[in-house]
Design a protein around this motif. Structure first.
Motif, mmCIF file in Angstrom:
data_model
loop_
_atom_site.group_PDB
_atom_site.id
_atom_site.type_symbol
_atom_site.label_atom_id
_atom_site.label_comp_id
_atom_site.label_asym_id
_atom_site.label_seq_id
_atom_site.Cartn_x
_atom_site.Cartn_y
_atom_site.Cartn_z
ATOM 1 N N GLU A 70 3.621 10.552 12.996
ATOM 2 C CA GLU A 70 3.583 12.017 12.848
ATOM 3 C C GLU A 70 4.356 12.463 11.626
ATOM 4 O OE1 GLU A 70 3.861 14.880 15.753
ATOM 5 O OE2 GLU A 70 2.809 13.715 17.269
ATOM 6 N N ALA A 71 5.512 11.855 11.390
ATOM 7 C CA ALA A 71 6.364 12.246 10.264
ATOM 8 C C ALA A 71 5.670 12.051 8.922
ATOM 9 C CB ALA A 71 7.673 11.464 10.302
ATOM 10 N N ILE A 72 4.775 11.090 8.853
ATOM 11 C CA ILE A 72 4.094 10.839 7.574
ATOM 12 C C ILE A 72 2.730 11.532 7.518
ATOM 13 C CG2 ILE A 72 5.337 8.674 7.196
ATOM 14 C CD1 ILE A 72 2.669 7.221 7.932
ATOM 15 N N GLY A 73 2.458 12.369 8.520
ATOM 16 C CA GLY A 73 1.215 13.120 8.511
ATOM 17 C C GLY A 73 0.003 12.361 8.999
ATOM 18 N N ARG A 74 0.234 11.262 9.724
ATOM 19 C CA ARG A 74 -0.867 10.444 10.257
ATOM 20 C C ARG A 74 -0.644 10.228 11.760
ATOM 21 N NH1 ARG A 74 -3.195 6.922 6.457
ATOM 22 N NH2 ARG A 74 -4.650 6.478 8.140
ATOM 23 N N PRO A 75 -0.726 11.295 12.565
ATOM 24 C CA PRO A 75 -0.338 11.224 13.977
ATOM 25 C C PRO A 75 -1.098 10.210 14.827
ATOM 26 C CG PRO A 75 -1.509 13.260 13.523
ATOM 27 C CD PRO A 75 -1.244 12.598 12.198
ATOM 28 N N ARG A 76 -2.245 9.773 14.390
ATOM 29 C CA ARG A 76 -3.015 8.810 15.181
ATOM 30 C C ARG A 76 -2.887 7.381 14.633
ATOM 31 N NH1 ARG A 76 -6.156 10.786 18.928
ATOM 32 N NH2 ARG A 76 -7.770 9.202 18.737
ATOM 33 N N ALA A 77 -1.890 7.151 13.800
ATOM 34 C CA ALA A 77 -1.763 5.858 13.122
ATOM 35 C C ALA A 77 -0.551 5.036 13.579
ATOM 36 C CB ALA A 77 -1.705 6.084 11.615
ATOM 37 N N ALA A 78 -0.100 5.251 14.810
ATOM 38 C CA ALA A 78 1.084 4.527 15.288
ATOM 39 C C ALA A 78 0.908 3.008 15.189
ATOM 40 C CB ALA A 78 1.403 4.928 16.726
ATOM 41 N N ARG A 79 -0.274 2.524 15.513
ATOM 42 C CA ARG A 79 -0.530 1.079 15.447
ATOM 43 C C ARG A 79 -0.403 0.576 14.010
ATOM 44 N NH1 ARG A 79 -4.267 -2.433 18.919
ATOM 45 N NH2 ARG A 79 -3.724 -0.752 20.301
ATOM 46 N N TYR A 80 -0.861 1.365 13.061
ATOM 47 C CA TYR A 80 -0.782 0.968 11.653
ATOM 48 C C TYR A 80 0.651 1.025 11.131
ATOM 49 C CZ TYR A 80 -5.771 1.041 12.056
ATOM 50 O OH TYR A 80 -7.049 0.774 12.459
ATOM 51 N N VAL A 81 1.449 1.919 11.710
ATOM 52 C CA VAL A 81 2.884 1.931 11.400
ATOM 53 C C VAL A 81 3.466 0.577 11.807
ATOM 54 C CG1 VAL A 81 5.121 2.921 12.058
ATOM 55 C CG2 VAL A 81 3.179 4.426 11.537
ATOM 56 N N GLY A 82 3.084 0.095 12.981
ATOM 57 C CA GLY A 82 3.551 -1.210 13.445
ATOM 58 C C GLY A 82 3.132 -2.338 12.520
ATOM 59 N N PHE A 83 1.896 -2.295 12.059
ATOM 60 C CA PHE A 83 1.417 -3.325 11.126
ATOM 61 C C PHE A 83 2.242 -3.301 9.846
ATOM 62 C CE2 PHE A 83 -3.114 -2.801 12.994
ATOM 63 C CZ PHE A 83 -2.824 -3.689 14.018
ATOM 64 N N ALA A 84 2.493 -2.102 9.332
ATOM 65 C CA ALA A 84 3.287 -1.990 8.100
ATOM 66 C C ALA A 84 4.694 -2.541 8.311
ATOM 67 C CB ALA A 84 3.348 -0.535 7.642
ATOM 68 N N LEU A 85 5.307 -2.200 9.437
ATOM 69 C CA LEU A 85 6.676 -2.661 9.685
ATOM 70 C C LEU A 85 6.735 -4.164 9.912
ATOM 71 C CD1 LEU A 85 8.086 0.254 11.830
ATOM 72 C CD2 LEU A 85 8.463 -0.231 9.401
ATOM 73 N N HIS A 86 5.687 -4.721 10.476
ATOM 74 C CA HIS A 86 5.654 -6.176 10.674
ATOM 75 C C HIS A 86 5.665 -6.912 9.330
ATOM 76 C CE1 HIS A 86 5.058 -9.741 13.080
ATOM 77 N NE2 HIS A 86 4.149 -10.144 12.225
ATOM 78 N N ASN A 87 5.222 -6.233 8.287
ATOM 79 C CA ASN A 87 5.197 -6.829 6.942
ATOM 80 C C ASN A 87 6.287 -6.273 6.038
ATOM 81 O OD1 ASN A 87 2.841 -8.536 7.247
ATOM 82 N ND2 ASN A 87 1.728 -6.617 7.500
ATOM 83 N N SER A 104 0.816 -1.212 0.000
ATOM 84 C CA SER A 104 0.000 0.000 0.000
ATOM 85 C C SER A 104 0.851 1.264 0.000
ATOM 86 C CB SER A 104 -0.915 0.006 1.222
ATOM 87 O OG SER A 104 -0.173 0.316 2.388
ATOM 88 N N GLU A 105 0.232 2.351 -0.406
ATOM 89 C CA GLU A 105 0.900 3.659 -0.389
ATOM 90 C C GLU A 105 1.283 4.024 1.049
ATOM 91 O OE1 GLU A 105 -0.212 8.271 -1.324
ATOM 92 O OE2 GLU A 105 -1.213 6.732 -2.500
ATOM 93 N N PHE A 106 0.408 3.695 2.004
ATOM 94 C CA PHE A 106 0.698 3.962 3.411
ATOM 95 C C PHE A 106 1.986 3.256 3.822
ATOM 96 C CE2 PHE A 106 0.550 2.832 7.883
ATOM 97 C CZ PHE A 106 0.301 4.065 8.484
ATOM 98 N N SER A 107 2.096 1.967 3.509
ATOM 99 C CA SER A 107 3.296 1.205 3.870
ATOM 100 C C SER A 107 4.540 1.793 3.231
ATOM 101 C CB SER A 107 3.142 -0.259 3.461
ATOM 102 O OG SER A 107 2.121 -0.876 4.223
ATOM 103 N N GLU A 108 4.467 2.144 1.973
ATOM 104 C CA GLU A 108 5.618 2.740 1.284
ATOM 105 C C GLU A 108 6.060 4.028 1.960
ATOM 106 O OE1 GLU A 108 7.721 1.821 -1.019
ATOM 107 O OE2 GLU A 108 6.745 -0.106 -1.287
ATOM 108 N N THR A 109 5.093 4.823 2.397
ATOM 109 C CA THR A 109 5.404 6.074 3.088
ATOM 110 C C THR A 109 6.076 5.796 4.426
ATOM 111 O OG1 THR A 109 3.502 7.089 2.001
ATOM 112 C CG2 THR A 109 4.408 8.256 3.884
ATOM 113 N N VAL A 110 5.577 4.787 5.136
ATOM 114 C CA VAL A 110 6.192 4.381 6.402
ATOM 115 C C VAL A 110 7.633 3.944 6.158
ATOM 116 C CG1 VAL A 110 6.177 2.614 8.225
ATOM 117 C CG2 VAL A 110 4.043 3.762 7.556
ATOM 118 N N TYR A 111 7.850 3.091 5.170
ATOM 119 C CA TYR A 111 9.202 2.581 4.900
ATOM 120 C C TYR A 111 10.155 3.708 4.543
ATOM 121 C CZ TYR A 111 6.631 -1.846 4.573
ATOM 122 O OH TYR A 111 5.816 -2.918 4.821
ATOM 123 N N ALA A 112 9.686 4.677 3.782
ATOM 124 C CA ALA A 112 10.535 5.816 3.405
ATOM 125 C C ALA A 112 10.948 6.606 4.647
ATOM 126 C CB ALA A 112 9.817 6.710 2.404
ATOM 127 N N ALA A 113 10.024 6.817 5.567
ATOM 128 C CA ALA A 113 10.339 7.541 6.805
ATOM 129 C C ALA A 113 11.331 6.756 7.655
ATOM 130 C CB ALA A 113 9.064 7.819 7.598
#
Length: 110
Positions: free
Chosen positions: A28-45, A2-11
């Motif tokens: 916060e760095a990717i402009g989604r300050p309430r998405a910390a849990r989803y950052v974790g999901f992206a990194l797990h994959n 997903s675009e979200f995951s790609e943005t997380v990986y770039a950060a």
């Protein structure tokens, strides 16, 4: 992927060796300050974990209290600790990174 995951990986690729960021900082760095849990999901994959130049160093992301991820997807918290220690990151106890010394401040927002 997903675009979200790609943005997380770039950060996460902007976190320098020997430093860590929290899931919330990445969110916060990717402009989604309430998405910390989803950052974790992206990194797990993360399709390219590791410490080499082309990797996405997900081991450099920790919880807001400096603790390691109990579900670190690439060998568990012991592997995450070994990778961080290999980069010079120090710990205040068995499972908490010294955030005062190693947390990035504004780098992710650049």
């Amino acid at each position: 992927m997903s675009e979200f995951s790609e943005t997380v990986y770039a950060a996460v690729r902007r976190i320098p060796r020997g430093c860590v960021a929290t899931y919330g900082q990445v969110a916060e760095a990717i402009g989604r300050p309430r998405a910390a849990r989803y950052v974790g999901f992206a990194l797990h994959n993360n399709p390219h974990p590791g410490m080499d130049e082309d990797a996405t160093p997900c081991h450099r992301v920790v919880f807001k209290d400096g603790s390691l991820a109990p579900g670190f997807g690439f060998g568990g918290p012991a592997a995450q600790r070994r990778m961080l220690e290999a980069e010079g990151v120090r710990f205040v106890d068995e499972s908490h990174v010294d955030l005062e010394k190693h947390r990035v401040s504004t780098l992710l927002e650049q």
